[in-house]
Design a protein around this motif. Sequence first.
Motif, PDB file in Angstrom:
ATOM      1  N   TRP A 114       2.140  -1.389  13.092  1.00  0.00           N
ATOM      2  CA  TRP A 114       2.071  -1.238  11.633  1.00  0.00           C
ATOM      3  C   TRP A 114       1.156  -2.306  11.042  1.00  0.00           C
ATOM      4  N   TYR A 121       0.107  -0.797   1.031  1.00  0.00           N
ATOM      5  CA  TYR A 121       0.917   0.111   1.831  1.00  0.00           C
ATOM      6  C   TYR A 121       0.824  -0.322   3.287  1.00  0.00           C
ATOM      7  N   ILE A 122       1.771   0.143   4.093  1.00  0.00           N
ATOM      8  CA  ILE A 122       1.676  -0.100   5.527  1.00  0.00           C
ATOM      9  C   ILE A 122       1.381   1.228   6.215  1.00  0.00           C
ATOM     10  N   LEU A 171       3.578   4.095   4.275  1.00  0.00           N
ATOM     11  CA  LEU A 171       4.678   3.853   3.355  1.00  0.00           C
ATOM     12  C   LEU A 171       4.235   2.859   2.302  1.00  0.00           C
ATOM     13  N   LYS A 180       5.981   1.251  -1.567  1.00  0.00           N
ATOM     14  CA  LYS A 180       7.318   0.802  -1.928  1.00  0.00           C
ATOM     15  C   LYS A 180       8.281   1.940  -2.231  1.00  0.00           C
ATOM     16  N   LYS A 209      12.901   5.418   5.279  1.00  0.00           N
ATOM     17  CA  LYS A 209      12.591   3.993   5.474  1.00  0.00           C
ATOM     18  C   LYS A 209      13.703   3.276   6.232  1.00  0.00           C
ATOM     19  N   GLN A 227      13.734   1.196   9.784  1.00  0.00           N
ATOM     20  CA  GLN A 227      14.142  -0.207   9.748  1.00  0.00           C
ATOM     21  C   GLN A 227      15.254  -0.502  10.758  1.00  0.00           C
ATOM     22  N   ASN A 282       9.725  -3.886   9.883  1.00  0.00           N
ATOM     23  CA  ASN A 282      10.387  -4.663   8.819  1.00  0.00           C
ATOM     24  C   ASN A 282       9.509  -5.809   8.318  1.00  0.00           C
ATOM     25  N   PHE A 320       6.600  -4.277   6.250  1.00  0.00           N
ATOM     26  CA  PHE A 320       7.054  -3.670   4.991  1.00  0.00           C
ATOM     27  C   PHE A 320       7.434  -4.735   3.971  1.00  0.00           C
TER      28      PHE A 320
END
Length: 211
Positions: A62, A79-80, A104, A106, A173, A177, A205, A208
């Motif tokens: 990521w 974003y990731i 992704l 937020k 999400k 995670q 994690n 993000f």
Amino acid sequence: MKNLSTIIAILTLLFLLSCNNSQKDSPEVLRKKTIEDSLYKVRKDSLDKVEAERLAYLNRPWKVNTFVDNFGDPTGEKYIQTQVEGYFSNSATSNLYMFSEVILKKNAAGIFLHLYRKNTPAEKFIGSVQIQMKNVVGKKLIINTSGEWSQKGGIKIDNNIGGYYHWDFSKFKKFIQKSIGSIKVVIFDDYSGVYNFKLDATGFNKEFSKL
């Protein structure tokens, strides 16, 4: 004559032994060599560690990026993203190459499926799709959505669908995670299309948290 040959051989041997003794390093020289060898090992180990960390950083699944506007300028919204390869099947073909991008931000996620080649436009779906996910400990998640990321294609996952809150993005999400390692993803469309790829939850994690 034989005695002379013996004497010469003995003298030659003594000469060689004396040369070897003279070439032995003194204690000070040995100490310096030991220090130099130790410093070399420390420097090499340090460089090897830096290189390993650099490669790990470059190869992390990521990565954080920033959206750009129509002019190619950064908007400031981060974003990731992860990019993986997979395969797809439908009524006309089976197990052909697919390039997948998952992003992704937020409050929403996007899945972009590029069929046959990396540079083909993202697939546009008519109707809804079902996203099934399974991690290495057997936990599963199923999301049904008709969300479109944009007119250019892509699947959008957010919390609000048709004016009702289904919290699909939050589920999506949290599933990543709480997962470790590989996550199998299978997407079904309304026209017998099946799309398969795997996500790697490693480092999710941490990346993000930078958004």
